[in-house]
Design a protein around this motif. Structure first.
Motif, PDB file in Angstrom:
ATOM      1  N   UNK A  81       0.840  -1.210   0.000  1.00  0.00           N
ATOM      2  CA  UNK A  81       0.000   0.000   0.000  1.00  0.00           C
ATOM      3  C   UNK A  81       0.873   1.258   0.000  1.00  0.00           C
ATOM      4  N   UNK A  82       1.937   1.250   0.772  1.00  0.00           N
ATOM      5  CA  UNK A  82       2.845   2.402   0.785  1.00  0.00           C
ATOM      6  C   UNK A  82       3.435   2.616  -0.596  1.00  0.00           C
ATOM      7  N   UNK A  83       3.852   1.535  -1.246  1.00  0.00           N
ATOM      8  CA  UNK A  83       4.431   1.649  -2.588  1.00  0.00           C
ATOM      9  C   UNK A  83       3.397   2.172  -3.582  1.00  0.00           C
ATOM     10  N   UNK A  84       2.206   1.609  -3.563  1.00  0.00           N
ATOM     11  CA  UNK A  84       1.169   2.037  -4.516  1.00  0.00           C
ATOM     12  C   UNK A  84       0.804   3.512  -4.337  1.00  0.00           C
ATOM     13  N   UNK A  85       0.528   3.893  -3.117  1.00  0.00           N
ATOM     14  CA  UNK A  85       0.139   5.281  -2.851  1.00  0.00           C
ATOM     15  C   UNK A  85       1.312   6.232  -3.091  1.00  0.00           C
ATOM     16  N   UNK A  86       2.470   5.862  -2.593  1.00  0.00           N
ATOM     17  CA  UNK A  86       3.640   6.727  -2.741  1.00  0.00           C
ATOM     18  C   UNK A  86       4.024   6.941  -4.196  1.00  0.00           C
ATOM     19  N   UNK A  87       4.111   5.856  -4.962  1.00  0.00           N
ATOM     20  CA  UNK A  87       4.462   6.003  -6.382  1.00  0.00           C
ATOM     21  C   UNK A  87       3.351   6.685  -7.165  1.00  0.00           C
ATOM     22  N   UNK A  88       2.099   6.420  -6.820  1.00  0.00           N
ATOM     23  CA  UNK A  88       0.994   7.092  -7.509  1.00  0.00           C
ATOM     24  C   UNK A  88       1.132   8.606  -7.402  1.00  0.00           C
ATOM     25  N   UNK A  89       1.251   9.111  -6.176  1.00  0.00           N
ATOM     26  CA  UNK A  89       1.361  10.558  -5.989  1.00  0.00           C
ATOM     27  C   UNK A  89       2.666  11.105  -6.563  1.00  0.00           C
ATOM     28  N   UNK A  90       3.711  10.332  -6.462  1.00  0.00           N
ATOM     29  CA  UNK A  90       4.982  10.770  -7.018  1.00  0.00           C
ATOM     30  C   UNK A  90       4.877  10.976  -8.532  1.00  0.00           C
ATOM     31  N   UNK A  91       4.252  10.025  -9.224  1.00  0.00           N
ATOM     32  CA  UNK A  91       4.157  10.130 -10.678  1.00  0.00           C
ATOM     33  C   UNK A  91       3.080  11.110 -11.133  1.00  0.00           C
ATOM     34  N   UNK A  92       2.042  11.292 -10.323  1.00  0.00           N
ATOM     35  CA  UNK A  92       1.022  12.288 -10.675  1.00  0.00           C
ATOM     36  C   UNK A  92       1.629  13.689 -10.705  1.00  0.00           C
ATOM     37  N   UNK A  93       2.512  13.972  -9.758  1.00  0.00           N
ATOM     38  CA  UNK A  93       3.123  15.300  -9.654  1.00  0.00           C
ATOM     39  C   UNK A  93       4.560  15.333 -10.171  1.00  0.00           C
ATOM     40  N   UNK A  94       4.907  14.421 -11.048  1.00  0.00           N
ATOM     41  CA  UNK A  94       6.271  14.290 -11.549  1.00  0.00           C
ATOM     42  C   UNK A  94       6.743  15.546 -12.285  1.00  0.00           C
ATOM     43  N   UNK A  95       5.925  16.071 -13.187  1.00  0.00           N
ATOM     44  CA  UNK A  95       6.347  17.266 -13.935  1.00  0.00           C
ATOM     45  C   UNK A  95       6.506  18.466 -13.016  1.00  0.00           C
ATOM     46  N   UNK A  96       5.587  18.631 -12.078  1.00  0.00           N
ATOM     47  CA  UNK A  96       5.693  19.742 -11.134  1.00  0.00           C
ATOM     48  C   UNK A  96       6.944  19.612 -10.277  1.00  0.00           C
ATOM     49  N   UNK A  97       7.252  18.390  -9.860  1.00  0.00           N
ATOM     50  CA  UNK A  97       8.454  18.165  -9.054  1.00  0.00           C
ATOM     51  C   UNK A  97       9.708  18.516  -9.851  1.00  0.00           C
ATOM     52  N   UNK A  98       9.730  18.136 -11.123  1.00  0.00           N
ATOM     53  CA  UNK A  98      10.882  18.456 -11.973  1.00  0.00           C
ATOM     54  C   UNK A  98      11.015  19.968 -12.138  1.00  0.00           C
ATOM     55  N   UNK A  99       9.908  20.653 -12.361  1.00  0.00           N
ATOM     56  CA  UNK A  99       9.959  22.112 -12.505  1.00  0.00           C
ATOM     57  C   UNK A  99      10.410  22.781 -11.212  1.00  0.00           C
TER      58      UNK A  99
END
Length: 133
Positions: free
Chosen positions: A74-92
């Motif tokens: 569950x930690x992996x699913x939720x963590x990676x989900x949010x990480x990839x949803x906001x990936x472009x914003x994080x890069x910017x």
């Protein structure tokens, strides 16, 4: 500015993965890190650095192994989900933290794929819009 991309050392990279700012000499490397063709995989590696300690703690809790594995999953699913949803914003945000204007990463990645995108658009128009006035 020189084209030389000074890579961070392992400790600096860990700090960068945790959201820290690298020295000015690594500025070009940050641009490369967030715009190269492997930028998604690099983002995944940074996310793993953030998620792994949490998953390790849950795996070591005194509970049945099924429950511990479920918590880790569950930690992996939720963590990676949010990480990839906001990936472009994080890069910017990383680029802005290192002195680049907002939108730099998106623009450079779009320029790298411009020919592919134009060819796909031409194929789309040829297939779905031919014969229409």
């Amino acid at each position: 500015m020189a084209d030389v991309k000074t890579r961070p050392n392992p400790v600096q990279w860990l700090w960068y993965a945790l959201g820290g700012r690298l020295p000015e000499r690594c500025r070009e490397w940050v641009l490369h890190d967030t715009t190269s063709r492997t930028w998604v995989w690099r983002h995944a590696a940074r996310s793993t650095v953030l998620l792994a300690p949490l998953m390790a703690v849950w795996l070591l809790l005194p509970a049945p192994i099924g429950l511990r594995l479920a918590l880790v999953l569950m930690a992996a699913l939720v963590g990676y989900f949010y990480s990839f949803v906001y990936m472009e914003e994080a890069a910017e945000n990383r680029l802005a933290k290192h002195g680049y204007p907002r939108g730099t990463g998106k623009r450079i990645r779009a320029e790298a794929h411009r020919e592919e995108d134009e060819a796909a658009l031409e194929r789309y128009i040829a297939q779905y819009r031919s014969g229409r006035s």
